[in-house]
Design a protein around this motif. Structure first.
Motif, PDB file in Angstrom:
ATOM      1  N   PHE A   1     102.694  13.509  61.347  1.00 58.81           N
ATOM      2  CA  PHE A   1     101.447  13.378  62.125  1.00 58.81           C
ATOM      3  C   PHE A   1     101.699  13.232  63.625  1.00 58.81           C
ATOM      4  CE2 PHE A   1     100.049  12.303  57.850  1.00 58.81           C
ATOM      5  CZ  PHE A   1      98.832  12.967  57.765  1.00 58.81           C
ATOM      6  N   GLY A   2     102.964  13.233  64.050  1.00 62.41           N
ATOM      7  CA  GLY A   2     103.278  13.140  65.474  1.00 62.41           C
ATOM      8  C   GLY A   2     103.447  11.696  65.919  1.00 62.41           C
ATOM      9  N   GLU A   3     104.125  11.530  67.045  1.00 56.49           N
ATOM     10  CA  GLU A   3     104.439  10.183  67.558  1.00 56.49           C
ATOM     11  C   GLU A   3     103.197   9.532  68.184  1.00 56.49           C
ATOM     12  OE1 GLU A   3     107.579   8.772  67.674  1.00 56.49           O
ATOM     13  OE2 GLU A   3     108.891  10.471  67.177  1.00 56.49           O
ATOM     14  N   GLN A   4     102.326  10.355  68.783  1.00 56.67           N
ATOM     15  CA  GLN A   4     101.185   9.827  69.537  1.00 56.67           C
ATOM     16  C   GLN A   4      99.954   9.666  68.638  1.00 56.67           C
ATOM     17  OE1 GLN A   4     101.343   8.874  72.805  1.00 56.67           O
ATOM     18  NE2 GLN A   4     103.525   9.337  72.621  1.00 56.67           N
ATOM     19  N   ASN A   5      99.459   8.458  68.490  1.00 53.74           N
ATOM     20  CA  ASN A   5      98.243   8.169  67.710  1.00 53.74           C
ATOM     21  C   ASN A   5      98.170   8.927  66.390  1.00 53.74           C
ATOM     22  OD1 ASN A   5      97.328   6.584  69.899  1.00 53.74           O
ATOM     23  ND2 ASN A   5      96.677   8.457  70.931  1.00 53.74           N
ATOM     24  N   PRO A   6      99.153   8.739  65.513  1.00 48.77           N
ATOM     25  CA  PRO A   6      99.150   9.516  64.270  1.00 48.77           C
ATOM     26  C   PRO A   6      98.017   9.150  63.312  1.00 48.77           C
ATOM     27  CG  PRO A   6     100.911   7.876  64.242  1.00 48.77           C
ATOM     28  CD  PRO A   6     100.325   7.855  65.613  1.00 48.77           C
ATOM     29  N   THR A   7      97.482   7.944  63.429  1.00 45.44           N
ATOM     30  CA  THR A   7      96.467   7.503  62.458  1.00 45.44           C
ATOM     31  C   THR A   7      95.170   7.111  63.159  1.00 45.44           C
ATOM     32  OG1 THR A   7      97.339   5.240  62.490  1.00 45.44           O
ATOM     33  CG2 THR A   7      98.206   6.701  60.801  1.00 45.44           C
ATOM     34  N   ILE A   8      94.087   7.024  62.366  1.00 46.21           N
ATOM     35  CA  ILE A   8      92.752   6.711  62.881  1.00 46.21           C
ATOM     36  C   ILE A   8      92.476   5.217  62.674  1.00 46.21           C
ATOM     37  CG2 ILE A   8      90.275   7.207  62.644  1.00 46.21           C
ATOM     38  CD1 ILE A   8      91.800   9.708  63.399  1.00 46.21           C
ATOM     39  N   GLU A   9      92.081   4.551  63.732  1.00 38.54           N
ATOM     40  CA  GLU A   9      91.710   3.132  63.618  1.00 38.54           C
ATOM     41  C   GLU A   9      90.212   3.020  63.418  1.00 38.54           C
ATOM     42  OE1 GLU A   9      92.723  -0.038  66.496  1.00 38.54           O
ATOM     43  OE2 GLU A   9      94.594   1.109  66.723  1.00 38.54           O
ATOM     44  N   TYR A  10      89.776   2.348  62.354  1.00 36.89           N
ATOM     45  CA  TYR A  10      88.337   2.137  62.144  1.00 36.89           C
ATOM     46  C   TYR A  10      88.135   0.920  61.259  1.00 36.89           C
ATOM     47  CZ  TYR A  10      88.977   4.543  57.594  1.00 36.89           C
ATOM     48  OH  TYR A  10      89.387   4.904  56.338  1.00 36.89           O
ATOM     49  N   ASN A  11      86.960   0.330  61.348  1.00 33.04           N
ATOM     50  CA  ASN A  11      86.622  -0.815  60.513  1.00 33.04           C
ATOM     51  C   ASN A  11      85.953  -0.331  59.246  1.00 33.04           C
ATOM     52  OD1 ASN A  11      87.561  -2.886  62.191  1.00 33.04           O
ATOM     53  ND2 ASN A  11      85.741  -2.643  63.481  1.00 33.04           N
ATOM     54  N   ARG A  12      86.290  -0.986  58.136  1.00 29.69           N
ATOM     55  CA  ARG A  12      85.657  -0.648  56.864  1.00 29.69           C
ATOM     56  C   ARG A  12      84.771  -1.825  56.470  1.00 29.69           C
ATOM     57  NH1 ARG A  12      89.681   0.892  52.092  1.00 29.69           N
ATOM     58  NH2 ARG A  12      90.056  -1.277  52.516  1.00 29.69           N
ATOM     59  N   VAL A  13      83.514  -1.534  56.172  1.00 22.72           N
ATOM     60  CA  VAL A  13      82.584  -2.644  55.904  1.00 22.72           C
ATOM     61  C   VAL A  13      82.990  -3.437  54.661  1.00 22.72           C
ATOM     62  CG1 VAL A  13      80.577  -1.718  57.089  1.00 22.72           C
ATOM     63  CG2 VAL A  13      80.997  -1.047  54.729  1.00 22.72           C
ATOM     64  N   LEU A  14      83.687  -2.776  53.703  1.00 21.80           N
ATOM     65  CA  LEU A  14      84.018  -3.464  52.453  1.00 21.80           C
ATOM     66  C   LEU A  14      85.285  -4.311  52.526  1.00 21.80           C
ATOM     67  CD1 LEU A  14      83.105  -0.877  49.682  1.00 21.80           C
ATOM     68  CD2 LEU A  14      82.058  -3.101  50.097  1.00 21.80           C
ATOM     69  N   ASP A  15      85.971  -4.323  53.674  1.00 22.77           N
ATOM     70  CA  ASP A  15      87.244  -5.051  53.731  1.00 22.77           C
ATOM     71  C   ASP A  15      87.107  -6.528  53.355  1.00 22.77           C
ATOM     72  OD1 ASP A  15      89.018  -3.052  54.145  1.00 22.77           O
ATOM     73  OD2 ASP A  15      89.186  -3.325  56.313  1.00 22.77           O
ATOM     74  N   SER A  16      85.960  -7.136  53.660  1.00 23.36           N
ATOM     75  CA  SER A  16      85.779  -8.560  53.341  1.00 23.36           C
ATOM     76  C   SER A  16      85.609  -8.765  51.836  1.00 23.36           C
ATOM     77  CB  SER A  16      84.582  -9.126  54.074  1.00 23.36           C
ATOM     78  OG  SER A  16      83.410  -8.489  53.610  1.00 23.36           O
ATOM     79  N   GLN A  17      85.365  -7.691  51.079  1.00 24.97           N
ATOM     80  CA  GLN A  17      85.271  -7.791  49.624  1.00 24.97           C
ATOM     81  C   GLN A  17      86.602  -7.455  48.948  1.00 24.97           C
ATOM     82  OE1 GLN A  17      82.330  -9.007  48.545  1.00 24.97           O
ATOM     83  NE2 GLN A  17      81.889  -9.010  50.739  1.00 24.97           N
ATOM     84  N   ILE A  18      87.536  -6.930  49.720  1.00 24.76           N
ATOM     85  CA  ILE A  18      88.853  -6.542  49.172  1.00 24.76           C
ATOM     86  C   ILE A  18      89.901  -7.585  49.540  1.00 24.76           C
ATOM     87  CG2 ILE A  18      90.695  -4.803  49.345  1.00 24.76           C
ATOM     88  CD1 ILE A  18      88.361  -2.731  49.718  1.00 24.76           C
ATOM     89  N   TYR A  19      89.794  -8.126  50.771  1.00 21.68           N
ATOM     90  CA  TYR A  19      90.745  -9.148  51.243  1.00 21.68           C
ATOM     91  C   TYR A  19      90.013 -10.477  51.373  1.00 21.68           C
ATOM     92  CZ  TYR A  19      93.767  -5.182  52.358  1.00 21.68           C
ATOM     93  OH  TYR A  19      94.542  -4.054  52.268  1.00 21.68           O
TER      94      TYR A  19
END
Ligand code: DAT
Ligand code: MG
Length: 152
Positions: free
Chosen positions: A133-151
Motif C-alpha cells: 500500500f506504499g509508505e505514505q498513508n497506507p491505511t484509512i483512519e476513521y471512527n467506527r460507531v460500534l467500537d464501544s460495543q466491541i471494546y
C-alpha cells in the motif's frame, strides 16, 4: 484503542473461488476494522519481495508463479491482537492440518492453494503493508460507531 494492524491477502485461488466476501466478513464479524483494500494483479518481482524470506525453498518458484497467476485482494485489518488472531482465523499453513472453523480448514486442501495470507508478526505486517500500500498513508483512519460495543 489498539492500533495494531495486519496484512491479509486473499490469494488468486481465493479470488477465483469467490471467497473474498467470506474472508472479509470473518474479520469484520470478529470485530476487526478494515482500513485498506484493493484488488491487485501483482508482478513476479513484487511477489518475490513479498516472499523474500522463502527464497531458496524448493516450492518458491511455484509459489510465486501461482501468486502471479491472477489478482489478489490486498487488505489491512486493525484492532487488538489482530496479527496473532488473524493467523488463528486463517488456520495452519497446510489446510489439511487446519481445524474446521478456520478459513484454510473450511475451504482448502493443498498447501500450495491455501486461499489466504496473513502476516506472521507485527514487524512483518508493517513491512508488508508498506510493500502493498506504499509508505505514505497506507491505511484509512476513521471512527467506527460500534467500537464501544466491541471494546470495553
Ligand atoms: P504461511 O502462509 O502460513 O505464513 P509460510 O510463510 O511458511 O506460511 O509460507 C508461505 C506460503 O508458501 C504458504 O502459505 C504456502 C506456501 N508453502 C509453504 N510451505 C510449503 C510447502 N511445503 N509446499 C508448498 N507450498 C508451501
Ligand atoms: Mg508466512
Amino acid at each position: 484503542m489498539a492500533t495494531e494492524q495486519t496484512y491479509i491477502m486473499v490469494k488468486p485461488d481465493g479470488v477465483q473461488r469467490g471467497l473474498v466476501g467470506e474472508i472479509i466478513g470473518r474479520f469484520e464479524k470478529r470485530g476487526y476494522k478494515l482500513v485498506a483494500a484493493k484488488l491487485v494483479h501483482a508482478s513476479v518481482e513484487h511477489l518475490e519481495k513479498h516472499y523474500a524470506d522463502l527464497k531458496g525453498k524448493p516450492f518458491f518458484p511455484g509459489l510465486v508463479k501461482y501468486m502471479a497467476s491472477g489478482p489478489v485482494m490486498a487488505l489491512v485489518f486493525q484492532g487488538k491482537d489482530v496479527v496473532k488472531q488473524g493467523r488463528v482465523l486463517l488456520g495452519a499453513t497446510n489446510p489439511l492440518a487446519s481445524a474446521p472453523g478456520t478459513i484454510r480448514g473450511d475451504f482448502g486442501i493443498d498447501v500450495g492453494r491455501n486461499i489466504c495470507h496473513g502476516s506472521d508478526g507485527v514487524e512483518s505486517a508493517k513491512k508488508e503493508i508498506a510493500l502493498w500500500f506504499g509508505e505514505q498513508n497506507p491505511t484509512i483512519e476513521y471512527n467506527r460507531v460500534l467500537d464501544s460495543q466491541i471494546y470495553e
